[in-house]
Design a protein around this motif. Structure first.
Motif, PDB file in Angstrom:
ATOM      1  N   LYS A 229     -52.217  -0.232   0.071  1.00 33.13           N
ATOM      2  CA  LYS A 229     -50.761   1.001   0.475  1.00 33.13           C
ATOM      3  C   LYS A 229     -49.760  -0.076  -0.470  1.00 33.13           C
ATOM      4  CE  LYS A 229     -50.265   3.189   3.218  1.00 33.13           C
ATOM      5  NZ  LYS A 229     -50.434   3.136   5.499  1.00 33.13           N
ATOM      6  N   PHE A 230     -49.542  -1.687  -0.161  1.00 34.14           N
ATOM      7  CA  PHE A 230     -48.550  -2.267  -0.460  1.00 34.14           C
ATOM      8  C   PHE A 230     -48.810  -1.756  -2.436  1.00 34.14           C
ATOM      9  CE2 PHE A 230     -46.812  -6.285  -2.694  1.00 34.14           C
ATOM     10  CZ  PHE A 230     -45.679  -5.947  -2.901  1.00 34.14           C
ATOM     11  N   TRP A 231     -49.930  -1.968  -3.044  1.00 36.12           N
ATOM     12  CA  TRP A 231     -50.008  -2.102  -4.702  1.00 36.12           C
ATOM     13  C   TRP A 231     -49.588  -0.719  -5.037  1.00 36.12           C
ATOM     14  CZ3 TRP A 231     -48.807  -6.403  -7.208  1.00 36.12           C
ATOM     15  CH2 TRP A 231     -49.768  -7.281  -6.957  1.00 36.12           C
ATOM     16  N   SER A 232     -50.697   0.608  -4.391  1.00 33.00           N
ATOM     17  CA  SER A 232     -49.874   1.413  -4.704  1.00 33.00           C
ATOM     18  C   SER A 232     -48.778   2.392  -4.365  1.00 33.00           C
ATOM     19  CB  SER A 232     -51.015   2.445  -3.593  1.00 33.00           C
ATOM     20  OG  SER A 232     -50.713   2.347  -3.003  1.00 33.00           O
ATOM     21  N   GLY A 233     -48.211   1.628  -3.705  1.00 33.03           N
ATOM     22  CA  GLY A 233     -46.383   2.255  -3.131  1.00 33.03           C
ATOM     23  C   GLY A 233     -45.736   1.328  -4.989  1.00 33.03           C
ATOM     24  N   LEU A 234     -45.773   0.341  -5.167  1.00 31.15           N
ATOM     25  CA  LEU A 234     -45.068  -0.380  -5.835  1.00 31.15           C
ATOM     26  C   LEU A 234     -44.599   0.427  -7.316  1.00 31.15           C
ATOM     27  CD1 LEU A 234     -46.302  -3.764  -6.172  1.00 31.15           C
ATOM     28  CD2 LEU A 234     -44.032  -3.244  -5.830  1.00 31.15           C
ATOM     29  N   PRO A 235     -45.257   0.911  -7.741  1.00 34.00           N
ATOM     30  CA  PRO A 235     -45.117   2.307  -8.875  1.00 34.00           C
ATOM     31  C   PRO A 235     -43.623   2.988  -8.596  1.00 34.00           C
ATOM     32  CG  PRO A 235     -47.272   1.644  -9.118  1.00 34.00           C
ATOM     33  CD  PRO A 235     -47.735   0.783  -7.722  1.00 34.00           C
ATOM     34  N   ARG A 236     -44.446   3.502  -6.607  1.00 32.57           N
ATOM     35  CA  ARG A 236     -43.081   4.430  -6.620  1.00 32.57           C
ATOM     36  C   ARG A 236     -41.779   3.635  -6.129  1.00 32.57           C
ATOM     37  NH1 ARG A 236     -47.819   6.203  -3.998  1.00 32.57           N
ATOM     38  NH2 ARG A 236     -47.340   5.165  -1.782  1.00 32.57           N
ATOM     39  N   PHE A 237     -41.989   2.513  -5.720  1.00 29.68           N
ATOM     40  CA  PHE A 237     -40.775   1.989  -5.393  1.00 29.68           C
ATOM     41  C   PHE A 237     -40.003   1.659  -6.638  1.00 29.68           C
ATOM     42  CE2 PHE A 237     -38.676  -2.474  -5.040  1.00 29.68           C
ATOM     43  CZ  PHE A 237     -37.644  -2.071  -3.871  1.00 29.68           C
ATOM     44  N   ALA A 238     -40.676   1.261  -7.918  1.00 31.42           N
ATOM     45  CA  ALA A 238     -40.285   0.711  -9.194  1.00 31.42           C
ATOM     46  C   ALA A 238     -39.430   2.453 -10.167  1.00 31.42           C
ATOM     47  CB  ALA A 238     -41.201   0.341 -10.598  1.00 31.42           C
ATOM     48  N   SER A 239     -40.101   3.505  -9.513  1.00 29.59           N
ATOM     49  CA  SER A 239     -39.503   4.662  -9.944  1.00 29.59           C
ATOM     50  C   SER A 239     -38.614   5.069  -9.575  1.00 29.59           C
ATOM     51  CB  SER A 239     -40.932   5.498  -9.888  1.00 29.59           C
ATOM     52  OG  SER A 239     -40.929   5.659  -8.481  1.00 29.59           O
ATOM     53  N   TYR A 240     -38.145   5.351  -8.447  1.00 27.61           N
ATOM     54  CA  TYR A 240     -37.034   4.923  -7.660  1.00 27.61           C
ATOM     55  C   TYR A 240     -36.023   4.734  -8.672  1.00 27.61           C
ATOM     56  CZ  TYR A 240     -33.710   5.711  -3.651  1.00 27.61           C
ATOM     57  OH  TYR A 240     -32.746   5.887  -3.806  1.00 27.61           O
ATOM     58  N   PHE A 241     -36.103   3.311  -8.035  1.00 26.48           N
ATOM     59  CA  PHE A 241     -34.860   3.246  -9.125  1.00 26.48           C
ATOM     60  C   PHE A 241     -34.291   3.351 -10.734  1.00 26.48           C
ATOM     61  CE2 PHE A 241     -35.112  -0.418  -6.332  1.00 26.48           C
ATOM     62  CZ  PHE A 241     -34.129  -0.671  -5.844  1.00 26.48           C
ATOM     63  N   HIS A 242     -35.866   3.559 -11.567  1.00 33.34           N
ATOM     64  CA  HIS A 242     -36.316   4.490 -13.067  1.00 33.34           C
ATOM     65  C   HIS A 242     -34.961   5.381 -12.168  1.00 33.34           C
ATOM     66  CE1 HIS A 242     -37.011   7.057 -15.984  1.00 33.34           C
ATOM     67  NE2 HIS A 242     -36.705   5.611 -16.495  1.00 33.34           N
ATOM     68  N   ASP A 243     -35.494   6.593 -11.806  1.00 41.62           N
ATOM     69  CA  ASP A 243     -34.960   7.665 -11.530  1.00 41.62           C
ATOM     70  C   ASP A 243     -33.245   7.971 -11.394  1.00 41.62           C
ATOM     71  OD1 ASP A 243     -37.180   9.076 -11.727  1.00 41.62           O
ATOM     72  OD2 ASP A 243     -37.680   9.239  -9.457  1.00 41.62           O
ATOM     73  N   ILE A 244     -33.027   6.884 -10.404  1.00 39.65           N
ATOM     74  CA  ILE A 244     -30.932   6.859  -9.836  1.00 39.65           C
ATOM     75  C   ILE A 244     -30.731   6.456 -11.289  1.00 39.65           C
ATOM     76  CG2 ILE A 244     -32.083   6.862  -7.093  1.00 39.65           C
ATOM     77  CD1 ILE A 244     -30.882   3.937  -7.836  1.00 39.65           C
ATOM     78  N   LEU A 245     -30.824   5.394 -11.981  1.00 37.81           N
ATOM     79  CA  LEU A 245     -29.999   5.269 -13.135  1.00 37.81           C
ATOM     80  C   LEU A 245     -29.844   5.932 -14.148  1.00 37.81           C
ATOM     81  CD1 LEU A 245     -31.945   1.423 -13.823  1.00 37.81           C
ATOM     82  CD2 LEU A 245     -29.586   2.191 -12.553  1.00 37.81           C
ATOM     83  N   PRO A 246     -28.663   5.978 -14.779  1.00 30.10           N
ATOM     84  CA  PRO A 246     -28.542   7.841 -14.966  1.00 30.10           C
ATOM     85  C   PRO A 246     -28.840   7.321 -16.425  1.00 30.10           C
ATOM     86  CG  PRO A 246     -26.272   5.865 -15.440  1.00 30.10           C
ATOM     87  CD  PRO A 246     -27.320   5.455 -14.024  1.00 30.10           C
ATOM     88  N   ARG A 247     -28.313   8.444 -17.752  1.00 27.50           N
ATOM     89  CA  ARG A 247     -28.636   8.143 -18.800  1.00 27.50           C
ATOM     90  C   ARG A 247     -27.757   7.395 -19.665  1.00 27.50           C
ATOM     91  NH1 ARG A 247     -31.654  12.947 -23.099  1.00 27.50           N
ATOM     92  NH2 ARG A 247     -31.560  11.608 -24.942  1.00 27.50           N
ATOM     93  N   LEU A 248     -27.625   6.774 -20.463  1.00 30.54           N
ATOM     94  CA  LEU A 248     -26.402   6.317 -20.744  1.00 30.54           C
ATOM     95  C   LEU A 248     -27.045   6.462 -23.060  1.00 30.54           C
ATOM     96  CD1 LEU A 248     -25.296   3.645 -18.366  1.00 30.54           C
ATOM     97  CD2 LEU A 248     -24.270   5.266 -18.664  1.00 30.54           C
ATOM     98  N   ARG A 249     -25.756   6.553 -23.532  1.00 26.34           N
ATOM     99  CA  ARG A 249     -26.386   6.886 -25.111  1.00 26.34           C
ATOM    100  C   ARG A 249     -25.353   6.203 -25.959  1.00 26.34           C
ATOM    101  NH1 ARG A 249     -26.848  13.181 -23.989  1.00 26.34           N
ATOM    102  NH2 ARG A 249     -25.392  12.550 -22.325  1.00 26.34           N
ATOM    103  N   PHE A 250     -25.839   5.657 -26.466  1.00 32.23           N
ATOM    104  CA  PHE A 250     -24.835   4.772 -27.503  1.00 32.23           C
ATOM    105  C   PHE A 250     -23.835   5.629 -28.355  1.00 32.23           C
ATOM    106  CE2 PHE A 250     -23.349   2.914 -31.409  1.00 32.23           C
ATOM    107  CZ  PHE A 250     -22.831   1.796 -30.990  1.00 32.23           C
ATOM    108  N   GLU A 251     -24.147   6.523 -28.142  1.00 28.21           N
ATOM    109  CA  GLU A 251     -22.842   7.791 -28.997  1.00 28.21           C
ATOM    110  C   GLU A 251     -21.939   8.055 -28.564  1.00 28.21           C
ATOM    111  OE1 GLU A 251     -26.925   9.790 -28.810  1.00 28.21           O
ATOM    112  OE2 GLU A 251     -25.781   7.779 -29.307  1.00 28.21           O
ATOM    113  N   THR A 252     -22.252   8.303 -26.875  1.00 31.83           N
ATOM    114  CA  THR A 252     -21.494   8.625 -25.735  1.00 31.83           C
ATOM    115  C   THR A 252     -21.108   7.602 -25.009  1.00 31.83           C
ATOM    116  OG1 THR A 252     -23.733  10.352 -24.585  1.00 31.83           O
ATOM    117  CG2 THR A 252     -21.744  11.425 -26.514  1.00 31.83           C
TER     118      THR A 252
END
Length: 295
Positions: A55-78
């Motif tokens: 369960k720990f190894w199967s949950g690691l991708p979801r844990f990482a994806s949460y931090f990916h989801d909460i980070l905003p999209r920052l673009r160089f031009e804006t």
């Protein structure tokens, strides 16, 4: 200067070598036995705690994806506009962060003062009365037995929402933790100045003031600064149960799935903790006489 090394006859070396081998064998058996007990206790803990490696190894991708989801999209031009949108409520968050810092500061100060008073009563080398010593030690143990969040919940029930429950919870837990550390420092002081002051007519308070405090003050301040770092993080968590500060805003954003706000608040908290850690480390090094500052 040349030295000669005496070599014992084989008849004398044999029993000594045998005794050494026997001692090493006993030591190995104790080591193996200790490791076996540790392995058994670990296995039982894993079983009782229902630790599931799959369960720990199967949950690691979801844990990482949460931090990916909460980070905003920052673009160089804006980039500037994206940053402004990300930290849209910076003034409000900084105000709540200031409340959290004040809760941690006042709670640490009050707890350190209480621990300062009780540590001398809890020290075996300064307090001869077992009743007073036991009372002081049990009081310190009570203060650090329960997590701050448990005290905060009780104080929120008693006093309502706001910073006061957080201050009281941190103060009680800090008094128990620092009082224990302070008493251990006091028990290692040089007693000669204390005995000299007592012999010259000084009372208990005067002996501590002039014979003990100068020896332990730098360590006391160092431990208090370290505790302040811990309490800043603790005060943030206490906001989850209504004890004020930025923690309340953080848990509200998590519950409402305001991902960008969650990441912005986390960045502010992490940056603040890093800054406090750096400043307090420099102060501790200066107090302890360590050259070169923080590393």
């Amino acid at each position: 200067m040349a030295k000669t090394l005496a070599i014992l006859p084989a008849a004398q070396l044999a029993p000594l070598a045998e005794a050494y081998r026997a001692a090493m064998a006993v030591k190995r058996r104790w080591t193996i036995g200790g490791l076996a007990v540790l392995a058994v206790c670990t296995a039982l803990s894993v079983w009782a705690g229902q630790v599931d490696i799959v369960k720990f190894w199967s949950g690691l991708p979801r844990f990482a994806s949460y931090f990916h989801d909460i980070l905003p999209r920052l673009r160089f031009e804006t980039f500037a506009a994206d940053m402004a949108e990300w930290f849209w409520n910076l003034d409000g968050w900084l105000g709540l962060l200031w409340d959290t810092l004040l809760v941690a500061y006042v709670g640490t100060l009050a707890g350190a003062m209480a621990g300062f008073v009780l540590c001398f009563l809890a020290s075996a080398n300064l307090t001869r009365s077992p009743v007073v010593r036991i009372f002081a030690r049990r009081s310190l143990e009570f203060g650090r037995t329960f997590p701050e969040i448990v005290f905060a919940l009780m104080f929120v029930y008693a006093f309502g929402f706001g910073p006061m429950p957080g201050v009281l919870a941190i103060a009680i837990h800090t008094a128990g933790a620092l009082g224990k550390q302070f008493s251990e420092v006091v028990e290692n002081v040089d007693m000669n100045p204390v005995e000299g002051l007592t012999a010259s007519g000084a009372n208990y308070v005067e002996a501590i003031r002039f014979g003990v405090v100068p020896q332990v003050l730098s360590n006391f301040v160092s431990y208090s600064l370290l505790r302040f770092e811990i309490n800043v993080r603790g005060a943030t968590v206490l906001g989850f149960v209504g004890a004020g500060g930025i923690g309340k805003e953080l848990i509200s954003s998590i519950r409402q799935f305001y991902y960008a706000d969650v990441s912005a608040i986390l960045v502010i908290i992490i940056g603040t903790v890093f800054l406090i850690d750096w400043l307090t480390e420099m102060l501790r090094h200066r107090l302890l006489g360590i050259e070169g500052g923080a590393r």
